[in-house]
Write a protein that holds these residues in place. Structure first.
Motif, mmCIF file in Angstrom:
data_model
loop_
_atom_site.group_PDB
_atom_site.id
_atom_site.type_symbol
_atom_site.label_atom_id
_atom_site.label_comp_id
_atom_site.label_asym_id
_atom_site.label_seq_id
_atom_site.Cartn_x
_atom_site.Cartn_y
_atom_site.Cartn_z
ATOM 1 N N PHE A 37 45.250 -18.575 39.203
ATOM 2 C CA PHE A 37 44.817 -19.744 39.750
ATOM 3 C C PHE A 37 45.358 -20.951 38.830
ATOM 4 O O PHE A 37 45.587 -20.867 37.694
ATOM 5 C CB PHE A 37 43.347 -19.792 40.183
ATOM 6 N N PRO A 38 45.716 -22.076 39.561
ATOM 7 C CA PRO A 38 46.144 -23.241 38.826
ATOM 8 C C PRO A 38 44.997 -23.678 37.879
ATOM 9 O O PRO A 38 43.801 -23.360 38.105
ATOM 10 C CB PRO A 38 46.198 -24.272 39.823
ATOM 11 N N GLU A 39 45.260 -24.132 36.568
ATOM 12 C CA GLU A 39 44.071 -24.356 35.881
ATOM 13 C C GLU A 39 43.243 -25.200 36.307
ATOM 14 O O GLU A 39 41.773 -25.041 35.815
ATOM 15 C CB GLU A 39 44.872 -25.049 34.372
ATOM 16 N N ALA A 40 43.346 -26.046 37.230
ATOM 17 C CA ALA A 40 42.261 -27.109 37.476
ATOM 18 C C ALA A 40 41.250 -26.249 38.370
ATOM 19 O O ALA A 40 40.136 -26.767 38.562
ATOM 20 C CB ALA A 40 42.834 -28.509 38.371
ATOM 21 N N TRP A 41 41.743 -25.184 39.302
ATOM 22 C CA TRP A 41 41.013 -24.386 39.933
ATOM 23 C C TRP A 41 39.872 -23.602 39.358
ATOM 24 O O TRP A 41 38.897 -23.001 39.817
ATOM 25 C CB TRP A 41 41.575 -23.506 40.841
ATOM 26 N N ARG A 42 40.018 -23.279 38.047
ATOM 27 C CA ARG A 42 39.056 -22.323 37.253
ATOM 28 C C ARG A 42 37.965 -22.962 36.947
ATOM 29 O O ARG A 42 36.973 -22.281 36.407
ATOM 30 C CB ARG A 42 39.899 -21.875 35.953
ATOM 31 N N ARG A 43 37.751 -24.508 36.981
ATOM 32 C CA ARG A 43 36.575 -25.156 36.643
ATOM 33 C C ARG A 43 35.930 -25.551 37.824
ATOM 34 O O ARG A 43 36.300 -25.373 38.972
ATOM 35 C CB ARG A 43 37.161 -26.306 35.835
ATOM 36 N N LYS A 44 34.688 -25.888 37.484
ATOM 37 C CA LYS A 44 33.945 -26.597 38.827
ATOM 38 C C LYS A 44 34.292 -27.798 39.006
ATOM 39 O O LYS A 44 35.178 -28.392 38.387
ATOM 40 C CB LYS A 44 32.346 -26.766 38.212
ATOM 41 N N PRO A 45 34.343 -28.130 40.434
ATOM 42 C CA PRO A 45 33.403 -27.594 41.388
ATOM 43 C C PRO A 45 34.271 -26.464 42.224
ATOM 44 O O PRO A 45 33.746 -25.647 43.151
ATOM 45 C CB PRO A 45 33.294 -28.716 42.383
#
Length: 254
Positions: A37-45
């Motif tokens: 997954f793209p890096e930003a997707w691995r974090r909340k939300p």
């Protein structure tokens, strides 16, 4: 030295989480690593999460995606898609989903056929998610103003597909009241993108019902014409005859 060995072993472990299902015309993979997954997707939300397919499903995934990819010109695939991930579990923003897309990848869930994850459903989801990438990459080919005008006066999309799911407004059943308003399903009322996606699924399935509904409901007819125009501007191979032939080829398959 121990630290070096640990790093090497970790790298091997991460690589081992990814399995190639198809190499051509583009990589189709399954993975249990967050690196899919793209890096930003691995974090909340967002908190995207996926799980690799079991070995027993790999061959079926290969057949489904080979069929799906064969329906698009190689030039369109090469210009717009880097990879497809087929997963046994897929969720983000707290919702289990059949598919999603990033700027360059499509993510699909391939679950139990008894729960609705049939080969036709998985392939249809691929076409829907890829269509999102295509309209994002080529907005000049989609007449959004004409599409909006095909909706009832004053209609506004809900604005978010995930919210539609959470609110129980993501039904896929075809209903006369919705068809009169120009929608193939309740979920199509969530966003213009999801509305377009739903029509795309039927187009690539060669669903004869779609053409019959277009003859009966003027708003569906308008949206169908807009969708055909979009694809034909992408590549002249996407003809009306091509889309109609998909149903014939499917029905003739043993």
């Amino acid at each position: 030295m121990k630290a070096f060995v640990f790093i090497v072993c970790l790298a091997v472990s991460i690589q081992a989480q990814e399995t190639v299902i198809l190499e051509k015309p583009l990589p189709v993979l399954t993975s249990s690593g967050q690196e899919a997954f793209p890096e930003a997707w691995r974090r909340k939300p967002v908190s995207a999460h996926g799980e690799a397919l079991p070995e027993a499903q790999i061959s079926q995934a290969r057949v489904i995606l080979a069929s799906a990819l064969s329906k698009h010109p190689a030039s369109v695939l090469k210009a717009n898609l880097k990879a497809v991930y087929v997963l046994s579990e897929l969720r983000y923003r707290g919702v289990v989903t059949s598919g999603t897309n990033s700027r360059t990848c499509v993510y699909l869930k391939m679950g139990d056929p008894k729960a609705g994850y049939t080969p036709a459903h998985v392939e249809g989801t691929f076409h829907a998610e890829f269509s999102s990438i295509l309209i994002r990459n080529h907005p000049q080919f989609l007449d959004k103003e004409a599409w909006q005008k095909a909706n009832p006066p004053g209609f506004q999309y809900l604005g978010d597909g995930v919210d539609a799911v959470k609110q129980g407004k993501a039904g896929l059943k075809t209903e006369a009241a919705l068809l009169e308003k120009g929608f193939l399903s309740q979920y199509g009322c969530s966003t213009l993108e999801n509305d377009f996606n739903g029509l795309t699924i039927r187009l690539f399935a060669g669903d004869a019902t779609l053409w019959a509904l277009a003859r009966q409901y003027p708003r569906i007819q308008t949206k169908l014409k807009i969708a055909l125009s979009f694809y034909q501007q992408l590549d002249p191979a996407y003809t009306e005859a091509f889309f109609k032939s998909q149903g014939a080829s499917r029905s003739s398959t043993p």
